[in-house]
Design an enzyme around this catalytic site. Structure first.
Site, PDB file in Angstrom:
ATOM      1  N   PRO A   6       0.814  -1.224   0.000  1.00  0.00           N
ATOM      2  CG  PRO A   6      -0.285  -1.216   2.071  1.00  0.00           C
ATOM      3  CD  PRO A   6       0.687  -2.000   1.229  1.00  0.00           C
ATOM      4  CG  ASP A  59      11.211  -3.406 -10.007  1.00  0.00           C
ATOM      5  OD1 ASP A  59      10.386  -4.153 -10.567  1.00  0.00           O
ATOM      6  OD2 ASP A  59      11.728  -2.419 -10.563  1.00  0.00           O
ATOM      7  N   GLY A  60      10.416  -3.827  -5.311  1.00  0.00           N
ATOM      8  CA  GLY A  60      10.803  -4.252  -3.966  1.00  0.00           C
ATOM      9  C   GLY A  60      10.076  -5.516  -3.523  1.00  0.00           C
ATOM     10  NE  ARG A  94      10.525   5.853  -1.081  1.00  0.00           N
ATOM     11  CZ  ARG A  94      10.027   5.002  -1.936  1.00  0.00           C
ATOM     12  NH1 ARG A  94       8.855   5.194  -2.452  1.00  0.00           N
ATOM     13  NH2 ARG A  94      10.683   3.936  -2.293  1.00  0.00           N
ATOM     14  N   GLY A 122      17.479  -2.208  -6.329  1.00  0.00           N
ATOM     15  CA  GLY A 122      16.929  -0.930  -5.850  1.00  0.00           C
ATOM     16  C   GLY A 122      16.869  -0.832  -4.334  1.00  0.00           C
ATOM     17  CD  GLU A 123      14.208  -2.616  -1.837  1.00  0.00           C
ATOM     18  OE1 GLU A 123      14.127  -2.206  -0.668  1.00  0.00           O
ATOM     19  OE2 GLU A 123      13.429  -2.253  -2.745  1.00  0.00           O
TER      20      GLU A 123
HETATM   21  N1  LIG Z   1       3.429  -1.671   4.859  1.00  0.00           N
HETATM   22  C1  LIG Z   1       4.672  -1.274   4.565  1.00  0.00           C
HETATM   23  N2  LIG Z   1       5.251  -0.266   5.231  1.00  0.00           N
HETATM   24  C2  LIG Z   1       6.488   0.156   4.945  1.00  0.00           C
HETATM   25  N3  LIG Z   1       7.255  -0.379   3.965  1.00  0.00           N
HETATM   26  C3  LIG Z   1       6.734  -1.376   3.260  1.00  0.00           C
HETATM   27  C4  LIG Z   1       5.418  -1.881   3.505  1.00  0.00           C
HETATM   28  N4  LIG Z   1       5.170  -2.865   2.639  1.00  0.00           N
HETATM   29  C5  LIG Z   1       6.286  -2.992   1.890  1.00  0.00           C
HETATM   30  N5  LIG Z   1       7.226  -2.109   2.250  1.00  0.00           N
HETATM   31  C6  LIG Z   1       8.567  -1.878   1.666  1.00  0.00           C
HETATM   32  O1  LIG Z   1       8.485  -0.948   0.610  1.00  0.00           O
HETATM   33  C7  LIG Z   1       9.605  -1.186  -0.263  1.00  0.00           C
HETATM   34  C8  LIG Z   1       9.362  -0.591  -1.626  1.00  0.00           C
HETATM   35  O2  LIG Z   1       8.321  -1.268  -2.215  1.00  0.00           O
HETATM   36  P1  LIG Z   1       7.937  -1.205  -3.766  1.00  0.00           P
HETATM   37  O3  LIG Z   1       9.066  -1.653  -4.582  1.00  0.00           O
HETATM   38  O4  LIG Z   1       6.652  -1.895  -3.894  1.00  0.00           O
HETATM   39  O5  LIG Z   1       7.650   0.324  -3.997  1.00  0.00           O
HETATM   40  P2  LIG Z   1       8.390   1.399  -4.869  1.00  0.00           P
HETATM   41  O6  LIG Z   1       7.658   2.645  -4.680  1.00  0.00           O
HETATM   42  O7  LIG Z   1       8.563   0.978  -6.270  1.00  0.00           O
HETATM   43  O8  LIG Z   1       9.778   1.455  -4.174  1.00  0.00           O
HETATM   44  P3  LIG Z   1      11.200   1.741  -4.796  1.00  0.00           P
HETATM   45  O9  LIG Z   1      11.457   3.153  -4.530  1.00  0.00           O
HETATM   46  O10 LIG Z   1      12.080   0.786  -4.013  1.00  0.00           O
HETATM   47  O11 LIG Z   1      11.170   1.412  -6.249  1.00  0.00           O
HETATM   48  C9  LIG Z   1       9.766  -2.689  -0.259  1.00  0.00           C
HETATM   49  O12 LIG Z   1      11.104  -3.055  -0.355  1.00  0.00           O
HETATM   50  C10 LIG Z   1       9.167  -3.120   1.080  1.00  0.00           C
HETATM   51  O13 LIG Z   1      10.162  -3.602   1.950  1.00  0.00           O
END
Ligand SMILES: Nc1ncnc2c1ncn2[C@@H]1O[C@H](COP(=O)(O)OP(=O)(O)OP(=O)(O)O)[C@@H](O)[C@H]1O
Length: 523
Positions: A145, A203-204, A299, A478-479
């Site tokens: 979310p 991608d996380g 972000r 990306g992590e």
């Molecule tokens: N409920 C949550 N609260 C906080 N962090 C979370 C939650 N669920 C997942 N995450 C973390 O959020 C990270 C990023 O997730 P995701 O890749 O879906 O989003 P993103 O916006 O594409 O992020 P990124 O900037 O890494 O590309 C994941 O590595 C995960 O560990």
């Protein structure tokens, strides 16, 4: 509006739902481009020839489900299908009546007669609608979310779930509650209950899923059983861009339902003081890692935070000194092009994997070595030029061609060939040449510039040397990864995912190669 599905000498006729004026702007031309054959035709009247009119064709690929109507009338079918409305794709359901109709060469693929009852015809239609996949699969949906701009739940509910429901998928939906939750879910889930893990995220979450599966004692069974996919709902959506060819969630879910399951290699990222991390996308150190991880605090500004990060890094002229050793598969761009041509159509190995597939070839040596710069115990490995490594701008290695929306970073990437692509730049190239190379990332042209070293490797080791007062970032998929020496090696064909037409999204690598050769001969 009337609708038709053509089969062998028969037409299924029906009435499409009436759309309001704005929705009525159907973009059939783009639907036709995706799939070259027609199945459902949308017409204006009884005498309309569905095959003759391009504007009215909708492909079989759009059919999500077909079944006899509740009325039990022998010549009626209820069909759910995807249909492009403006720039979006929606789900519709119509009742079709079987009638005699025009013949076409395409139609011979389904052989039916008007006396076939609706059950038989429906089965034939479903077989034609799902030539490469199984309908009605069991899906574990993982929604982050907080992914992207926090819209992933809305995207899933509006643009993804209606397709899965229409396709009669068995759904279990979980919202991730904390960072690492998807790893825990994948590690503990009952794999017998599911066919597919669909990450509505960036991608996380797929990164966490593969790491959770990797931790399991029955990991070979888990990777054999489960297909891991993504509908783009985060800020980085390289898995769907590279494999499904789209960043539209509704198009992505359609590709997931209809695409070909293909195995891809994964990469084992090893360090001396923590367990192996599995990576499906990339590892990076230097400019790109700083621009990605180092701008997390920005972000809120969305995708442009990365561009701003790259620009400020290149402007600073900062280098990231290190020692790099590699086990080459293709050393130069010419060797790499030949390799690509030979392997680009290699078939995916569909046989089940056993535990041996997870054995690492080079990790024991890495763990036992005190002097990591000494590679004498690694036959066939070579060190990269010292001067280049002392002035390194970025090191980027990866397995998928697109690392983000318009960034075709590894245009010669192949899914299951047992290699990864590695790109290294030298800050001595200067600002303009580096920016020039980075500006051609969308077309994948950077790999042809002299300022970029591009190779294919089976494994590599990086020993970073931090300057006083600096603690640069290392990024894996990306992590953030702790700043320390690390070694990466390929693990062949471990992950099952879905790819549109069974291969990575087109990158234009061979066309660019031909163009470059032509340019060099005409100079
Ligand atoms: N409920 C949550 N609260 C906080 N962090 C979370 C939650 N669920 C997942 N995450 C973390 O959020 C990270 C990023 O997730 P995701 O890749 O879906 O989003 P993103 O916006 O594409 O992020 P990124 O900037 O890494 O590309 C994941 O590595 C995960 O560990």
């Amino acid at each position: 509006m009337k609708a038709y599905i053509e089969t062998e000498g028969l037409v299924l006729k029906g009435q499409l739902p009436q759309l309001d004026d704005e929705e009525n702007d159907l973009d059939m031309a783009s639907t036709m481009c995706c799939v070259p054959f027609a199945a459902v035709a949308v017409g204006k009247g009884e005498n309309f020839d569905p095959i003759a009119s391009d504007r009215s064709l909708i492909p079989y690929k759009s059919i999500l489900w077909s079944e006899p109507t509740e009325s039990g009338v022998f010549d009626e079918l209820e069909v759910s299908y995807a249909r492009k409305v403006g720039h979006k794709t929606g789900v519709f359901t119509s009742v079709f009546t079987i009638a005699a109709g025009p013949k076409s060469s395409e139609s011979s693929l389904i052989s039916s007669t008007v006396t076939d009852d609706s059950i038989i015809l429906s089965e034939k239609l479903m077989a034609r609608a799902y030539p490469d996949s199984k309908p009605g699969v069991s899906v574990l949906v993982l929604i982050n979310p907080h992914g992207g701009k926090g819209l992933s739940l809305k995207i899933y509910n509006k643009e993804v779930e209606p397709f899965l429901r229409a396709a009669h998928c068995n759904l279990t939906v979980i919202k991730t509650k904390y960072s690492g939750h998807a790893t825990d879910i994948a590690e503990e889930m009952d794999i017998d209950k599911f066919d597919l893990i669909l990450c509505a995220s960036g991608d996380g979450i797929p990164h966490e899923v593969i790491n959770g599966l990797y931790k399991r004692s029955d990991r070979a069974k888990a990777f054999n059983k489960l297909v891991i996919t993504q509908v783009p709902a985060g800020s980085g959506n390289a898995l769907s861009r590279s494999c499904l060819g789209t960043l539209e969630p509704s198009d992505a879910v359609l590709e997931i339902l209809k695409g070909v399951t293909v195995r891809t290699d994964l990469m084992a990222v090893c360090s001396q003081d923590q367990p192996v991390i599995v990576s499906f996308l990339s590892q990076t150190y230097g400019i790109i890692a700083q621009a990605d991880i180092g701008t997390e605090w920005m972000r809120w500004i969305g995708e442009s935070r990365f561009d701003i990060g790259v620009l400020s890094q290149v402007l600073s002229g900062r280098s990231y000194p290190c020692t790099i050793a590699v086990k080459y598969i293709a050393r130069t761009i010419e060797e790499l092009s030949d390799y690509y041509r030979i392997h680009m159509n290699d078939a995916s190995n569909d046989a089940d994997l056993d535990d041996d597939a997870f054995e690492l070839k080079y990790n024991d040596v890495f763990q036992e070595t005190d002097d990591l710069c000494d590679i004498s115990n690694l036959p066939g490995w070579e060190k990269l030029d010292d001067e280049l490594c002392s002035n390194m701008g970025l090191l980027y290695s990866g397995k998928m061609p697109y690392v983000s929306k318009d960034t075709n970073f590894f245009p010669a990437a192949l899914p299951h060939d047992g290699s990864m692509d590695i790109v290294v730049t030298d800050v001595r190239a200067g600002f303009f040449k580096t920016v020039d190379a980075l500006l051609s990332l969308d077309k994948g042209l950077h790999v042809w510039t002299e300022e970029v070293t591009h190779s294919k490797v089976e494994a590599f080791r990086v020993i970073p040397r931090a300057k006083p007062g600096q603690l640069p970032f290392i990024s894996v998929d990306g992590e953030n990864f702790p700043f320390q020496p690390f070694q990466v090696e390929i693990m062949r064909g471990l992950m099952k995912t879905v790819m549109r037409d069974g291969s990575y999204t087109e990158t234009g690598f061979l066309d660019n190669h031909r163009r470059m050769q032509l340019d060099s001969t005409t100079l």
